[in-house]
Design an enzyme around this catalytic site. Structure first.
Site, PDB file in Angstrom:
ATOM      1  N   THR A  35     -19.408  82.106  -8.684  1.00  0.00           N
ATOM      2  CA  THR A  35     -18.262  81.602  -7.936  1.00  0.00           C
ATOM      3  C   THR A  35     -17.002  82.129  -8.605  1.00  0.00           C
ATOM      4  OG1 THR A  35     -17.374  79.704  -6.756  1.00  0.00           O
ATOM      5  CG2 THR A  35     -18.003  79.291  -9.045  1.00  0.00           C
ATOM      6  N   CYS A  76     -10.110  73.868  -8.998  1.00  0.00           N
ATOM      7  CA  CYS A  76     -11.452  73.494  -8.555  1.00  0.00           C
ATOM      8  C   CYS A  76     -12.404  73.435  -9.753  1.00  0.00           C
ATOM      9  CB  CYS A  76     -12.008  74.511  -7.566  1.00  0.00           C
ATOM     10  SG  CYS A  76     -10.987  74.764  -6.118  1.00  0.00           S
ATOM     11  N   HIS A  90     -19.229  74.418  -6.005  1.00  0.00           N
ATOM     12  CA  HIS A  90     -17.790  74.668  -6.200  1.00  0.00           C
ATOM     13  C   HIS A  90     -17.038  73.587  -5.430  1.00  0.00           C
ATOM     14  CE1 HIS A  90     -14.321  77.844  -6.159  1.00  0.00           C
ATOM     15  NE2 HIS A  90     -13.819  76.653  -5.950  1.00  0.00           N
TER      16      HIS A  90
END
Lengths: 160, 206
Positions: free
Chosen positions: A23, A29, A46
């Site tokens: 990711t 995040c 994620h």
């Protein structure tokens, strides 16, 4: 190179035996990697926001609470056992100083705290983490070995 | 008719936003021209409503290191403005303003950062000033901030801000050209949904 499976924002992917789950550029995040070494099963989640709250949102992977829950449900369906799971987290940076400290300014920190709280409530321990600070991170989980790597700008790739 | 999601915005509304982007961006280009003492033009802006991953993909490689100047809007309009510069453009700016070549984005000197922030500040305020006078809405801007970071990390901020209520984000984007060279710099206006209702109401669009 092994196959790479990319995990988007508010997304989760599972794979077994081999392959790299990746990711890109986690800012505020959080990336959560789950790995069951016995059956070489890995998942990379994620999430973007700390909690679902009242949001009537269909995307469960957007939030820490619903995202972790759904990931665990799927992992269990694939044969994972909670007590074997190795969990690591990265991200939760503060990209900008924003006004209203209680609000979006420290969204990264709130994300990190909430993810840890939720994982703990699920009886999972975070074995290592790279969170906070002010830079974005790319997170990779090598499903063949269970190793997690972190990349950030201007720094060599490192093992988490 | 108040909208609750970006997707509900009709054609007329989208045209108006594009026009706001054109006028705001034109003004910003003029300001940038005089700062850099060169010819700066802006391509016709586009209004995009995309889900997060597509939005990020449309801007470039999420891992690319960029310089971004960030301003929060408050008052009658809420949202974020971002001026995103690739290394190539920030080099061009630092060369023209300070005579420096090939600066390391991760090791900028204070003067370099100040120049980039000031350029961002002027570009963003000219954009917003033009938009305010066109629409009659009052917008307050936060103190501009500079972040040197991966593009994806920077975009996670507006995405998280809008994300609680929306699976998509709206971007009004404009790309600048400096002396005819298409240098990759993007102006992003990211309004929240409520702001669109305010704008449309002010302009008498039903």
């Amino acid at each position: 190179m092994e196959k790479k499976i990319s995990v988007g924002i508010a997304d989760m992917k599972i794979t077994r035996q081999e392959g790299i789950l990746i990711t890109y550029a986690l800012g505020s995040c959080i990336g959560v990697s789950f790995y069951d070494p016995m059956i070489k099963l890995g998942a990379l989640l994620h999430i973007m926001l700390p909690e679902k709250g009242k949001a009537s949102d269909s995307n469960v992977f957007k939030f820490a609470d619903s995202g972790v829950k759904e990931t665990l449900r799927k992992l269990t369906a694939f044969g994972a056992t909670k007590r074997r799971l190795v969990v690591k987290i990265a991200g939760g940076a503060k990209m900008f100083e924003m006004k209203g400290g209680g609000g979006l300014g420290n969204i990264g920190e709130r994300n990190a705290q909430n993810v840890k709280r939720i994982l703990m409530a699920e009886g999972l321990r975070v074995t290592s983490e790279d969170t906070g600070a002010n830079y974005a991170r790319t997170m990779l989980l090598d499903v063949a070995t269970g190793q997690v790597y972190i990349r950030s700008a201007g720094k060599p790739e490192r093992m988490l | 008719m108040a909208i609750k999601t970006y997707e509900e915005m009709n054609e007329l509304g989208l045209d108006i936003l594009k026009e706001i982007g054109t006028i705001g961006g034109g003004n910003a280009a003029t300001a940038l021209s005089s700062m850099l003492n060169s010819q700066v033009t802006m391509a016709v802006p586009s209004v995009k409503i995309l889900d997060y991953n597509a939005a990020l993909g449309s801007l470039g490689d999420p891992e690319e290191l960029v310089a971004a100047i960030f301003v929060e809007m408050s008052g009658e309009l809420g949202g974020i403005m971002l001026f995103v510069l690739t290394k190539e453009v920030s080099d061009e700016i630092l060369f023209r303003m300070l005579g420096k070549k090939d600066s390391d984005l991760l090791a900028l000197e204070e003067i370099d950062s100040s120049v980039l922030i000031e350029i961002g500040n002027i570009v963003i305020s000219s954009y917003i000033t033009a938009m305010s006078s066109l629409t009659g809405v009052n917008v307050e801007l936060s103190v501009p901030q500079l972040a040197i970071n991966m593009l994806g990390g920077i975009m996670s901020v507006p995405i998280a801000m809008m994300g609680q209520h929306s699976d998509k984000i709206m971007m009004i984007t404009g790309d600048f050209k400096i002396d005819g060279k298409a240098l990759d710099s993007t102006m992003l206006l990211l309004p929240d949904v409520e702001s669109l209702n305010v704008l449309m109401k002010k302009l008498g669009v039903e």
